[in-house]
Design an enzyme around this catalytic site. Structure first.
Site, PDB file in Angstrom:
ATOM      1  N   GLU A  86       0.833  -1.201   0.000  1.00  0.00           N
ATOM      2  CA  GLU A  86       0.000   0.000   0.000  1.00  0.00           C
ATOM      3  C   GLU A  86       0.876   1.263   0.000  1.00  0.00           C
ATOM      4  O   GLU A  86       0.594   2.222  -0.716  1.00  0.00           O
ATOM      5  CB  GLU A  86      -0.919   0.013   1.234  1.00  0.00           C
ATOM      6  CG  GLU A  86      -1.797   1.237   1.369  1.00  0.00           C
ATOM      7  CD  GLU A  86      -2.885   1.333   0.314  1.00  0.00           C
ATOM      8  OE1 GLU A  86      -3.566   0.309   0.087  1.00  0.00           O
ATOM      9  OE2 GLU A  86      -3.048   2.398  -0.297  1.00  0.00           O
ATOM     10  N   HIS A 145       0.548  -9.239  -2.684  1.00  0.00           N
ATOM     11  CA  HIS A 145      -0.834  -8.796  -2.874  1.00  0.00           C
ATOM     12  C   HIS A 145      -1.126  -8.751  -4.368  1.00  0.00           C
ATOM     13  O   HIS A 145      -0.482  -7.995  -5.100  1.00  0.00           O
ATOM     14  CB  HIS A 145      -0.932  -7.397  -2.244  1.00  0.00           C
ATOM     15  CG  HIS A 145      -2.275  -6.766  -2.321  1.00  0.00           C
ATOM     16  ND1 HIS A 145      -2.650  -5.956  -3.364  1.00  0.00           N
ATOM     17  CD2 HIS A 145      -3.333  -6.806  -1.473  1.00  0.00           C
ATOM     18  CE1 HIS A 145      -3.887  -5.507  -3.154  1.00  0.00           C
ATOM     19  NE2 HIS A 145      -4.322  -6.007  -2.025  1.00  0.00           N
ATOM     20  N   HIS A 266      -8.792  -3.698   6.032  1.00  0.00           N
ATOM     21  CA  HIS A 266      -7.913  -2.732   5.359  1.00  0.00           C
ATOM     22  C   HIS A 266      -8.706  -1.447   5.224  1.00  0.00           C
ATOM     23  O   HIS A 266      -9.745  -1.423   4.577  1.00  0.00           O
ATOM     24  CB  HIS A 266      -7.550  -3.308   3.988  1.00  0.00           C
ATOM     25  CG  HIS A 266      -6.670  -2.433   3.161  1.00  0.00           C
ATOM     26  ND1 HIS A 266      -5.293  -2.467   3.256  1.00  0.00           N
ATOM     27  CD2 HIS A 266      -6.945  -1.489   2.227  1.00  0.00           C
ATOM     28  CE1 HIS A 266      -4.768  -1.596   2.404  1.00  0.00           C
ATOM     29  NE2 HIS A 266      -5.761  -0.978   1.764  1.00  0.00           N
ATOM     30  N   HIS A 268      -8.920   2.732   4.554  1.00  0.00           N
ATOM     31  CA  HIS A 268      -8.356   4.007   4.097  1.00  0.00           C
ATOM     32  C   HIS A 268      -8.807   5.138   5.018  1.00  0.00           C
ATOM     33  O   HIS A 268      -9.808   5.036   5.718  1.00  0.00           O
ATOM     34  CB  HIS A 268      -8.690   4.244   2.624  1.00  0.00           C
ATOM     35  CG  HIS A 268      -7.724   3.538   1.735  1.00  0.00           C
ATOM     36  ND1 HIS A 268      -6.654   4.168   1.165  1.00  0.00           N
ATOM     37  CD2 HIS A 268      -7.645   2.238   1.372  1.00  0.00           C
ATOM     38  CE1 HIS A 268      -5.949   3.284   0.472  1.00  0.00           C
ATOM     39  NE2 HIS A 268      -6.531   2.096   0.579  1.00  0.00           N
ATOM     40  N   HIS A 363      -3.065  21.506  33.799  1.00  0.00           N
ATOM     41  CA  HIS A 363      -2.521  20.227  33.353  1.00  0.00           C
ATOM     42  C   HIS A 363      -1.135  20.012  33.965  1.00  0.00           C
ATOM     43  O   HIS A 363      -0.844  18.944  34.477  1.00  0.00           O
ATOM     44  CB  HIS A 363      -2.393  20.198  31.826  1.00  0.00           C
ATOM     45  CG  HIS A 363      -3.691  20.077  31.118  1.00  0.00           C
ATOM     46  ND1 HIS A 363      -3.841  19.354  29.959  1.00  0.00           N
ATOM     47  CD2 HIS A 363      -4.910  20.574  31.393  1.00  0.00           C
ATOM     48  CE1 HIS A 363      -5.100  19.433  29.550  1.00  0.00           C
ATOM     49  NE2 HIS A 363      -5.766  20.162  30.397  1.00  0.00           N
TER      50      HIS A 363
END
Lengths: 485, 485
Positions: A86, A145, A266, A268, A363
């Site tokens: 990918e 793939h 998978h 996106h 904080h």
């Protein structure tokens, strides 16, 4: 919320059980990671409750785990790392052989279970690189793939890979505008390719493409078919990045009831939900998640490795720490960022340069008391350190007090509040560096010690700061304050 | 999945209804955005079904909207833009007055409903800037964000703001390590502050801090109390970024049943799930989402404005387009990125530099046929353009064919496949620019036209490319190919 899931507490005897520790770490009231190191599964409680009766038992606590929680694979999953497949589809990516091998070795050292490579049918160099990586003898399994086509499958099985990931588009969009094939043809081809790959004794995965815009019955039908002929995994792909978390949860859960094999997903990241979608897929029973380093891939890419690790660490820290070499994460991200010529995003989970920087006064105070108040990720587990910023106008006296103690100065709380107001005043014009803050604190402290200064004497303090500036090179750094006003 | 939600289709007559168009756009099979422009609500179908019977009706389609979908505010929400409050807590942020005003004006022009500013109690300049922004006369309502304390409230109501956002920590962590107050004290102070702000005739919101690690009963109790005394909104805050999507959905849904007022949610992004968590909050009935530009804030920040817009556009494009000036998004992100000295992340939704770049051969083919195959966001709606990359080794002949047509060259499909194999061969060594690809296509085309070249004559084509290089300056760009090999 399903009414059958939360029992009516009035109809059951209230029992205090020592093994119900998971109850306090409920999904809503207190997530599992609130108590460090306890994961989301309240092991044992369901079995022990069921043991007391033969008919369905009303749960005694509305926050007890629900039946669906036992599908949860948040602490039982594998990563299929697809930077070398990918990731090669990312606009900037061009990996030469050396870079591919460096990335594969780094991913293997990090501990990913699978590394997925570009189809050897894509180009001659892709085929040669695939063979080279298979010969490295990595612990990670190597996958490639391919399109769901016998030509590609024949090339793939000759490369030495441990498995082949097969994909075909099933949405009406892809069937009309991409390959133009109908479901009968798709099913027939899938069976042929799967049987062929299996005959070579290696793993095979069958995935649809654009699964979330495919017809549900078509999807379940083809997954059931390939499951029956012994595919190792089925894959769901949100190819266009349109899915949302509850949709992912529901599709994976539905599929979990239809197939016996593993389920890969998978996702996106077009709308920025790929990490959350992956997390929900695991909650619904998915077993394998596709990632790439920094998420690189087509368009804005897929679920990033680092982000996925962050959310799974938050859910099950001990499991994730035992499984992966977390301090390597930054090194791998830098390696890939350099190879594709991008910067690690400033807001990247874990490795973003300010991921462990605390700024607001309230904080900073709490972090100094106990880092868990504002941190669900421990920086030291990733080889990183925490930073509390104090030289800005949002600062608070508790944060300043901590610095006073670090510098071994002796000031009362009222004195610290007094000097803090000076820091805020200066920071209102320009943010003060830690050196600036230290100088202010030291000058204030020596003024108090010498008796030249008392609480509230602003003009005396300003004079001392000016004198310090005149005599000390080190205060030169703060000089632009006046000019900036 | 709740069994009561999906009716048993066998017990109801099958009716074909023209107004059930939403059915095909079900959550699982085909999400709403698969058919452009139709949002997630299947308007009308529920009412018309209920009209036919006085007792609960079994739904005739398992993918019909569920009861819970009617809580969904995915196309009915407001944005509280907090770049000038949360964003100021980002490590790099130091906004001078001029920058604050520029950001406020840009957000107003984009169309956010609220702009939230740093507490005027934080510093004198913060107070002055708050007053200045209130006097700009923007359409966006101006809020300021204070600790739950009467001292801060008294300062806030004098600045001219349209509303005050009040916050206090309720988790055991914060109660122990931050302010040290118990729930009785917190409730008493909240009531005092809320009544005071309301007495000034402006909006007031009450939020807990670290809500997902607070005791659920404490939370619901205090929200119910403040709702009863007429608070305008209650806020849930995932201050540490520990929440996950289904947890957010459940807490918001629970709260939706307890209070009548609006519900705001503030989500930190430590594990990369802040966009998805916001989306799920809207699905569960939240009404207001906190964002900042690029997500800047404490640590890695909160839900980014652009990412939230991306996922809501994908769910309800017409609503989002009507509400916000989408082409301004890039300008606002650049403004803020420059002010805090960061780069827009390469994988940013919408504006990441490759968000609309398509690379893989099969993707490029389909995109050229119909952009909806791989795009759920239309780049033109954001003032951006799509780009199909073809000069790389993953390219496909369909993408090349599209370029051949753009160049008005005449080649058969077989000839295009032939020249594509040459492009892949060259790209295996170095990615080819569009200029490179154009040159290859033109040389191939003229060779075919002149009869010097036929399909498969690799050597003849190489010779023509060399000759072209010798005579043409433009081919110089491709020269490094040989050297790089």
């Amino acid at each position: 919320m399903c009414p059958s899931c939360n029992g009516d507490s009035s109809s059951a005897t209230h029992v205090e059980r020592s093994d119900m520790v998971g109850v306090e770490n409920s999904r809503i009231g207190r997530p599992a990671h609130a108590a460090n190191g306890i994961n989301g599964h309240a092991n044992g409680s369901a079995n022990s409750v069921n043991g007391s009766s033969s008919r369905p038992v009303q749960r005694i606590n509305p926050y007890a785990p629900r039946a669906s929680d036992f599908l949860n694979n948040v602490s039982n999953f594998k990563i299929i790392e697809s930077t070398l497949r990918e990731g090669e589809q990312f606009a900037n990516a061009f990996f030469d052989t050396k870079t591919k091998i460096a990335i594969a070795k780094a991913l293997d050292a990090f501990g990913v279970e699978y590394i997925e490579l570009t189809s050897p049918a894509a180009s001659e160099q892709s085929r040669l690189d695939c063979e080279a990586i298979c010969k490295l003898g990595l612990r990670s399994k190597i996958l490639t793939h391919i399109r769901c086509h016998m030509d590609d499958a024949r090339i793939a099985v000759e490369t030495g890979v441990d498995g082949v990931d097969v994909v075909i588009g099933t949405s009406s969009f892809l069937r009309e505008f991409s390959h133009g094939k109908d479901m009968t043809y798709i099913t027939k081809t899938a069976i042929e390719v799967i049987n062929f790959v299996k005959s070579k004794g290696i793993e095979v995965r069958f995935s649809t493409e654009d699964s979330f815009r495919s017809d549900l019955v078509d999807l379940l039908s083809i997954y059931q078919t390939v499951d029956k002929i012994g595919v190792n995994r089925v894959g769901i792909a949100d190819t266009v990045g349109c899915a949302n978390p509850r949709q992912v949860y529901e599709l994976v859960r539905t599929l979990r009831g239809v197939v016996a094999c593993d389920i890969e997903i998978h996702l996106h990241n077009d709308t920025g939900m790929a990490i959350a979608n992956a997390y929900c897929a695991l909650e619904a029973g998915a077993t394998h998640i596709d990632t790439s380093v920094l998420g690189i891939g087509e368009r804005v890419g897929i679920t990033p490795l680092g982000g996925l690790v962050a959310c799974l660490y938050a859910a099950a820290p001990e499991y994730v720490k035992a499984k992966y070499n977390l301090p390597m994460l930054r090194e791998i991200e830098n390696l890939v960022a350099e190879a594709v010529e991008v910067n690690v995003p400033f807001m990247n989970p874990i490795t973003g340069y300010c991921a462990f920087t605390h700024k607001a006064g309230i904080h900073a105070k709490a972090i100094l008391n106990n880092p868990s108040t504002y941190e669900i990720l421990k920086p030291e587990d990733f080889g990183l350190t925490r930073y509390v910023a104090i030289g800005h106008r949002l600062t608070g006296w508790n944060a300043v007090k901590s610095r006073v103690e670090q510098l071994a100065l002796t000031l009362t709380d009222d004195q610290i509040k007094d000097v803090t107001s000076k820091i805020k005043e200066l920071a209102d014009v320009r943010t003060q560096s830690l050196d600036d803050v230290d100088t202010i604190l030291r000058v204030y402290h020596s003024g108090i010690q010498s008796g030249e200064l008392a609480i509230g004497q602003k003009e005396a303090f300003d004079r001392l700061l000016r004198e310090h500036r005149a005599t000390s090179q080190s205060f030169e750094r703060s000089e632009p304050i006046a000019a900036a006003a």
